[in-house]
Design an enzyme around this catalytic site. Structure first.
Site, PDB file in Angstrom:
ATOM      1  N   HIS A  99       0.860  -1.194   0.000  1.00  6.52           N
ATOM      2  CA  HIS A  99       0.000   0.000   0.000  1.00  6.52           C
ATOM      3  C   HIS A  99       0.894   1.241   0.000  1.00  6.52           C
ATOM      4  O   HIS A  99       1.774   1.368   0.860  1.00  6.52           O
ATOM      5  CB  HIS A  99      -0.900  -0.018   1.236  1.00  6.52           C
ATOM      6  CG  HIS A  99      -1.521   1.302   1.556  1.00  6.52           C
ATOM      7  ND1 HIS A  99      -2.208   2.058   0.623  1.00  6.52           N
ATOM      8  CD2 HIS A  99      -1.548   2.022   2.707  1.00  6.52           C
ATOM      9  CE1 HIS A  99      -2.638   3.167   1.197  1.00  6.52           C
ATOM     10  NE2 HIS A  99      -2.243   3.175   2.458  1.00  6.52           N
ATOM     11  N   GLU A 117       2.072   1.292 -21.532  1.00  5.19           N
ATOM     12  CA  GLU A 117       2.496   0.259 -20.584  1.00  5.19           C
ATOM     13  C   GLU A 117       1.407  -0.112 -19.578  1.00  5.19           C
ATOM     14  O   GLU A 117       1.449  -1.189 -18.983  1.00  5.19           O
ATOM     15  CB  GLU A 117       3.730   0.783 -19.831  1.00  5.19           C
ATOM     16  CG  GLU A 117       4.707  -0.264 -19.359  1.00  5.19           C
ATOM     17  CD  GLU A 117       5.304  -1.107 -20.479  1.00  5.19           C
ATOM     18  OE1 GLU A 117       5.379  -0.644 -21.637  1.00  5.19           O
ATOM     19  OE2 GLU A 117       5.683  -2.244 -20.190  1.00  5.19           O
ATOM     20  N   HIS A 155      -6.784   8.715  -0.797  1.00  8.85           N
ATOM     21  CA  HIS A 155      -5.853   8.056   0.120  1.00  8.85           C
ATOM     22  C   HIS A 155      -4.603   7.495  -0.599  1.00  8.85           C
ATOM     23  O   HIS A 155      -3.491   7.936  -0.340  1.00  8.85           O
ATOM     24  CB  HIS A 155      -6.612   6.955   0.883  1.00  8.85           C
ATOM     25  CG  HIS A 155      -5.829   6.241   1.923  1.00  8.85           C
ATOM     26  ND1 HIS A 155      -6.411   5.481   2.914  1.00  8.85           N
ATOM     27  CD2 HIS A 155      -4.494   6.141   2.128  1.00  8.85           C
ATOM     28  CE1 HIS A 155      -5.478   4.962   3.684  1.00  8.85           C
ATOM     29  NE2 HIS A 155      -4.303   5.340   3.227  1.00  8.85           N
TER      30      HIS A 155
END
Ligand code: 2HA
Ligand code: ZN
Length: 275
Positions: free
Chosen positions: A140, A170, A211
């Site tokens: 994360h 990509e 976040h």
């Protein structure tokens, strides 16, 4: 040798310092976990001993019961992992039910696994099942460009995936299934763990609105590379729009271009996200 020289620890440390260098880990932001294989456990065994009683976690993940994880510590800084390894990371063993852990190495000074440990466990359970045990890394990161995208626009998984795919060739190679998007959900909550794990049934990476991003793959390189590719695509999209004064870019890759890229590499894109 010391445990620092074990391949699993060296590679784990490298992701922490690379992510810090990328600017993804302000203060204690971000977290990393790795499900050890038999060889890792054999190499680290001389350094492992039971250091805590069983400590409950807020979820049940029997699919990873009995497994050992290397994991970053709650409140710890990615920047400090290479400086003071055993203070900032630890190794934990899960009980058979997958609802409690005990520390077997590291977490000096009464440390404990990341506040997102529940999320990591549920993702490990889903991804390990879907990959026949091959997926081992959950990472994360507080990636600024992906977060900016989720903050600036109202997005869903399809819209976000298309924006990222169409910004650089990509991206669809790294994530042909697309990228999941979870609307803002309380950090470190069971709700975040359960909703993210549900999206991981379909995607290897999920953006958390406002976040960051979380991803799961087989190796440290695969997982870091996936997040790096998505974050770069987000940066290119933002740059291209900024150069047009906020207008949509003039020359995004077309759906045909995306199909051509996939054909070159024998990839099957998520057709629900193409038109
Ligand atoms: O580890 O990133 O999501 C701190 C966080 C919470
Ligand atoms: Zn976070």
């Amino acid at each position: 040798m010391s445990i620092e020289q074990a391949n699993c620890i060296r590679r784990f440390m490298r992701v922490c310092s690379d992510g810090w260098q990328k600017g993804w880990h302000e203060a204690n932001g971000g977290n990393l976990s790795y499900r050890m294989d038999g060889e890792d456990i054999a190499v680290c065994k001389p350094y492992l001993s039971v250091r805590t009683p069983w400590i409950s976690v807020g979820v049940e993940a029997p699919g990873v019961g009995g497994e050992l994880f290397i994991v970053t510590g709650a409140g710890k800084y990615m920047r400090k992992v290479e400086v003071d390894l055993s203070d900032n990371i630890g190794i934990v063993e899960m009980n058979a039910a997958g609802n409690a852990y005990r520390v077997v190495w590291g977490f000096d000074d009464s440390g404990r696994p990341t506040s997102e440990f529940e999320t990591h466990l549920l993702i490990h359970e889903v991804c390990s099942k879907l990959s026949d045990g091959d997926d081992r890394v959950v990472y994360h990161a507080h990636t600024p460009n992906i977060t900016a995208l989720t903050t600036a626009f109202v997005l869903d998984s399809r819209v976000l995936s298309r924006v990222l795919w169409k910004s650089t060739s990509e991206c669809i190679i790294a994530a042909p299934e697309g990228v999941g998007l979870l609307p803002f959900t309380q950090p470190a909550s069971n709700e975040l763990a359960e909703k993210t794990a549900a999206l991981m049934e379909s995607f290897r990476a999920v953006a958390w609105a406002g976040h960051g991003v979380i991803a799961c793959s087989q190796t440290f390189d695969d997982t870091f590379g996936l997040i790096d590719t998505l974050e770069k695509a987000a940066y290119i999209y933002i740059m291209a729009r900024a150069m047009r004064g906020g207008e949509e870019a003039a020359n995004l890759l077309s759906d045909d271009n995306l199909r051509t890229i996939c054909a070159s590499y024998g990839l099957e894109p998520n057709e629900d996200f193409l038109s």
